[in-house]
Motif scaffolding. Sequence first.
Motif, PDB file in Angstrom:
ATOM      1  N   VAL A 123       0.863  -1.179   0.000  1.00 39.37           N
ATOM      2  CA  VAL A 123       0.000   0.000   0.000  1.00 39.37           C
ATOM      3  C   VAL A 123       0.903   1.233   0.000  1.00 39.37           C
ATOM      4  O   VAL A 123       1.746   1.374   0.890  1.00 39.37           O
ATOM      5  CB  VAL A 123      -0.910   0.008   1.247  1.00 39.37           C
ATOM      6  CG1 VAL A 123      -1.736   1.289   1.301  1.00 39.37           C
ATOM      7  CG2 VAL A 123      -1.808  -1.223   1.271  1.00 39.37           C
ATOM      8  N   PRO A 124       0.778   2.125  -0.983  1.00 41.97           N
ATOM      9  CA  PRO A 124       1.670   3.286  -1.017  1.00 41.97           C
ATOM     10  C   PRO A 124       1.457   4.217   0.170  1.00 41.97           C
ATOM     11  O   PRO A 124       0.319   4.487   0.568  1.00 41.97           O
ATOM     12  CB  PRO A 124       1.304   3.977  -2.336  1.00 41.97           C
ATOM     13  CG  PRO A 124      -0.067   3.499  -2.663  1.00 41.97           C
ATOM     14  CD  PRO A 124      -0.177   2.109  -2.115  1.00 41.97           C
ATOM     15  N   ILE A 125       2.564   4.690   0.731  1.00 42.09           N
ATOM     16  CA  ILE A 125       2.500   5.627   1.854  1.00 42.09           C
ATOM     17  C   ILE A 125       3.497   6.763   1.624  1.00 42.09           C
ATOM     18  O   ILE A 125       4.406   6.657   0.799  1.00 42.09           O
ATOM     19  CB  ILE A 125       2.824   4.955   3.203  1.00 42.09           C
ATOM     20  CG1 ILE A 125       4.285   4.475   3.236  1.00 42.09           C
ATOM     21  CG2 ILE A 125       1.856   3.820   3.500  1.00 42.09           C
ATOM     22  CD1 ILE A 125       4.797   4.131   4.624  1.00 42.09           C
ATOM     23  N   THR A 126       3.317   7.837   2.374  1.00 42.26           N
ATOM     24  CA  THR A 126       4.304   8.908   2.445  1.00 42.26           C
ATOM     25  C   THR A 126       5.059   8.753   3.760  1.00 42.26           C
ATOM     26  O   THR A 126       4.476   8.885   4.836  1.00 42.26           O
ATOM     27  CB  THR A 126       3.642  10.299   2.388  1.00 42.26           C
ATOM     28  OG1 THR A 126       2.984  10.451   1.127  1.00 42.26           O
ATOM     29  CG2 THR A 126       4.679  11.392   2.543  1.00 42.26           C
ATOM     30  N   PHE A 127       6.329   8.461   3.653  1.00 37.94           N
ATOM     31  CA  PHE A 127       7.183   8.208   4.814  1.00 37.94           C
ATOM     32  C   PHE A 127       7.953   9.481   5.146  1.00 37.94           C
ATOM     33  O   PHE A 127       8.534  10.112   4.264  1.00 37.94           O
ATOM     34  CB  PHE A 127       8.148   7.071   4.487  1.00 37.94           C
ATOM     35  CG  PHE A 127       9.081   6.684   5.609  1.00 37.94           C
ATOM     36  CD1 PHE A 127       8.766   5.638   6.459  1.00 37.94           C
ATOM     37  CD2 PHE A 127      10.275   7.356   5.790  1.00 37.94           C
ATOM     38  CE1 PHE A 127       9.626   5.275   7.483  1.00 37.94           C
ATOM     39  CE2 PHE A 127      11.148   6.997   6.818  1.00 37.94           C
ATOM     40  CZ  PHE A 127      10.817   5.963   7.661  1.00 37.94           C
ATOM     41  N   ARG A 128       7.953   9.864   6.427  1.00 36.94           N
ATOM     42  CA  ARG A 128       8.667  11.059   6.855  1.00 36.94           C
ATOM     43  C   ARG A 128       9.764  10.704   7.855  1.00 36.94           C
ATOM     44  O   ARG A 128       9.736   9.637   8.470  1.00 36.94           O
ATOM     45  CB  ARG A 128       7.707  12.053   7.517  1.00 36.94           C
ATOM     46  CG  ARG A 128       6.609  12.531   6.581  1.00 36.94           C
ATOM     47  CD  ARG A 128       5.717  13.561   7.232  1.00 36.94           C
ATOM     48  NE  ARG A 128       4.682  14.000   6.304  1.00 36.94           N
ATOM     49  CZ  ARG A 128       4.848  14.940   5.400  1.00 36.94           C
ATOM     50  NH1 ARG A 128       6.007  15.554   5.310  1.00 36.94           N
ATOM     51  NH2 ARG A 128       3.873  15.283   4.584  1.00 36.94           N
TER      52      ARG A 128
END
Length: 252
Positions: free
Chosen positions: A211-216
């Motif tokens: 599942v695509p995520i935005t990682f910070r």
Amino acid sequence: MDDPATAPGARALVVMPTYDEAENLERVAAAVLAAAPDVDLLVVDDDSPDGTGDIADRMAAADPRVTVLHRTARDGLGRAYLAGFAEADRRGYPVVVEMDADGSHPVESLAALLDAVAEHGGPGLAIGSRWVPGGRVVDWAPWRGWLSRAGNTYARLALGIPVRDATAGFRAYRLEAIRAAHLDDVHSRGYCFQIDMALRVLDAGIDVVEVPITFRDRIAGTSKMSGAIVAEAMLRVTGWALARRVGRRRRA
């Protein structure tokens, strides 16, 4: 051992290992519980000298959805997760989530991970992925992105698996996938634990989705990444790859 049919009202247990996360734990935990009111949270603290365990205890006293597992052994991320998995299994949660306490994993993507493993007979593992279309990394130094991409590419090609972000630590498992992974002989300690688990789930014939995520980058504190952790991952992946090739030749 409890049966998933008799699990608590919550549909998932979020397992959150901590070591020196006093600056982050409360706000990250509050964000998780607000974003997903129907999950419970287990903090697995490895005797943090900065008082993280005490903060977790105060949270548990104030909110019945929070429990704490105190460990005196500081023997790596993998062992902390295994302890959390064992507790989730004992308590009969149908889904178990891995999540960091440093704020790098987006709580807004938790529902998508849970939905991905919600259906019986569907995927047994959903990985929050930085390296599939739609996924991305922000706030990271370029060298860290390069290292992550290179390590994941090596693992994918060496092991022959379809996962593009096998080192990702934000993921949801169905309980049966964890049980099928034969955890008694897991020896990975650092971030290669994530590769190890993905490989075990796939080898058990259970589907894995990303599942695509935005990682910070983490909110505060310092990363636990080290040269020793990278070296362990490279050595173990190489060893697994060689063992799989020998195994294929033997079967042939």
